[in-house]
Design an enzyme around this catalytic site. Structure first.
Site, mmCIF file in Angstrom:
data_model
loop_
_atom_site.group_PDB
_atom_site.id
_atom_site.type_symbol
_atom_site.label_atom_id
_atom_site.label_comp_id
_atom_site.label_asym_id
_atom_site.label_seq_id
_atom_site.Cartn_x
_atom_site.Cartn_y
_atom_site.Cartn_z
ATOM 1 N N CYS A 86 -3.807 9.543 2.392
ATOM 2 C CA CYS A 86 -2.914 8.496 1.878
ATOM 3 C C CYS A 86 -1.653 9.063 1.238
ATOM 4 O O CYS A 86 -0.565 8.939 1.783
ATOM 5 C CB CYS A 86 -3.660 7.613 0.875
ATOM 6 S SG CYS A 86 -4.875 6.508 1.627
ATOM 7 N N LYS A 104 0.832 -1.210 0.000
ATOM 8 C CA LYS A 104 0.000 0.000 0.000
ATOM 9 C C LYS A 104 0.863 1.255 0.000
ATOM 10 O O LYS A 104 0.588 2.228 -0.725
ATOM 11 C CB LYS A 104 -0.924 -0.013 1.220
ATOM 12 C CG LYS A 104 -1.756 1.264 1.407
ATOM 13 C CD LYS A 104 -2.690 1.499 0.229
ATOM 14 C CE LYS A 104 -3.437 2.826 0.354
ATOM 15 N NZ LYS A 104 -4.408 2.843 1.442
#
Length: 424
Positions: free
Chosen positions: A266, A212
């Site tokens: 993010c 990720k």
């Protein structure tokens, strides 16, 4: 063995949609959040965040009895932790939310339960979670202690969805699932297959965690190239939008569109997790972060230049000018202000020009407290369009539907290259 009840810890932009999707598959879902107001809103069948179609899905799940929210964890068969993972001073990962969530569910764990960390995390966070659980429950065995035969299964499955498309992508996107053991991964796949139509690919927890971070760092590096290119073009007197359009006609070139910076929970955060754990090796990743973090300051300096232009063109004093900032969210067509460069830029401009700045953000009802403290008022597009300096920071669809006619004295800074403008 089927999952009769699933508990989602953290009912924010990822947790609530995930809980609602599980509930839509007729699985009993217990959502847990520290905010009493969020819990109350959900139990009424409402939502406290903006995401297309989420309100209807939550209302149906609550009405049909498959979703309820609480402030204290209750027993379940699987626990998904989806709490924030910000960074502290020096861009060091802050795992305090994960630790608090882990310790909160420990008292209700039982043999056979599955615990999944969904929060985007630095490498090793899932193992830390397992250690915290083991500290709280010495009567149960965990993968780090006995391997495949543990009482509790532990896995990491990071979300990888796009705000504004969360419900569709939760279902359709592939999921990377890292298990602390093979059996942990298999059990997690069984859970996600309740709604995931994409592939569930298994690996170890550390690879899943880094996957990720790698995805978002890749995007950050490419955005940094576009943002740096826009600064270079400004120096050289070249239209960056025209340049990128032409360069992208090359069959192996695909330059992204520049903007005022990078925000959100993010891309603006995750690369620092890699840098914090491999500071000597992550040179390109660090530089990309620094390039993107510096873009808001560049935008504010450009606004200063436009203010000087208006002063010369109109004869007004600086204190008479009005500046309008269009968009506060970290990306188009959402209400999310987390790590938003547009919000940071608006605040900086408001400090430079007190009581002279207004903002347009159609996706929120009232400005955040920081803007209120800075004296920034939310106004309609038509009112803001009369300002002396117009700063477009977010390419909301609704902005692109508006017509903008610039007067001779007005100046425009379009950081997204999306506004159709006429002059007279």
């Amino acid at each position: 063995m089927k999952f009769k009840a699933v508990s989602v810890i953290g009912l924010g932009y990822i947790g609530l949609p995930t809980a609602a999707v599980f509930a839509s598959r007729k699985i009993q879902v217990i959502g847990v959040d520290v905010s009493p107001s969020a819990v109350e809103t959900i139990n009424r069948g409402g939502v406290h965040i903006v995401e297309p179609d989420l309100d209807m899905l939550v209302h149906a799940a609550v009405t049909e009895g498959y979703l309820r929210a609480v402030t204290t964890p209750e027993p379940a068969d699987a626990f998904l932790i989806a709490v924030p993972t910000p960074f502290k001073d020096g861009h060091q990962p802050d795992l305090s939310y994960i630790e608090a969530a882990s310790r909160s569910i420990a008292p209700v764990l039982k043999k056979g339960d599955l615990v999944i960390l969904e929060s985007t995390s630095p490498v090793g966070a899932t193992e830390s979670m397992a250690a915290w659980l083991a500290q709280e429950r010495p009567d149960l065995s965990f993968p780090q202690q006995v391997g495949e035969d543990s009482d509790i299964r532990i896995a990491h499955c990071p979300e990888r969805v796009l705000p504004g498309h969360v419900l569709r992508e939760l279902v359709q996107n592939d999921r990377v699932i890292g298990g602390m053991t093979g059996k942990c991964a298999e059990r997690a796949v069984q859970l996600y297959k309740a709604f995931v139509e994409g592939d569930c690919i298994t690996t170890d927890v550390r690879t899943a965690e880094l996957c990720k971070l790698t995805e978002n760092s890749f995007r950050d590096v490419n955005i940094a190239f576009a943002n740096e290119l826009s600064v270079i073009c400004d120096t050289l007197g070249v239209d960056v939008w025209e340049l990128i359009r032409l360069a992208n006609r090359h069959p192996r070139v695909d330059i992204l569109q520049p903007g005022p910076g990078v925000g959100g929970h993010c891309i603006a955060v995750d690369p620092w997790f890699i840098v914090s754990q491999a500071p000597q090796e992550a040179r390109l990743i660090r530089t990309a972060r620094e390039v993107n973090d510096s873009k808001p300051q560049w935008v504010c300096n450009k606004v200063d230049q436009l203010v000087e232009d208006v002063v010369l063109a109109s004869g007004k004093s600086r204190r008479e000018l009005k500046i309008a900032c269009f968009g506060l969210a970290f990306k188009a067509n959402i209400d999310d202000l987390r790590e938003s460069p547009a919000l940071a830029i608006t605040l900086d401009i408001a400090r430079r020009y007190p009581a002279q700045v207004v903002a347009v953000e159609p996706h929120i009802q009232e400005p955040p407290q920081s803007l209120q403290d800075a004296g920034v008022e939310l106004v309609d597009f038509s009112i803001a369009a009369t300002a002396d300096v117009l700063v477009f920071l977010v390419d909301h669809r609704i902005f692109n539907e508006e017509s903008l006619l610039l007067q001779g004295r007005q100046r425009l800074l379009d950081t997204r290259g999306s506004m159709a403008v006429a002059s007279r």
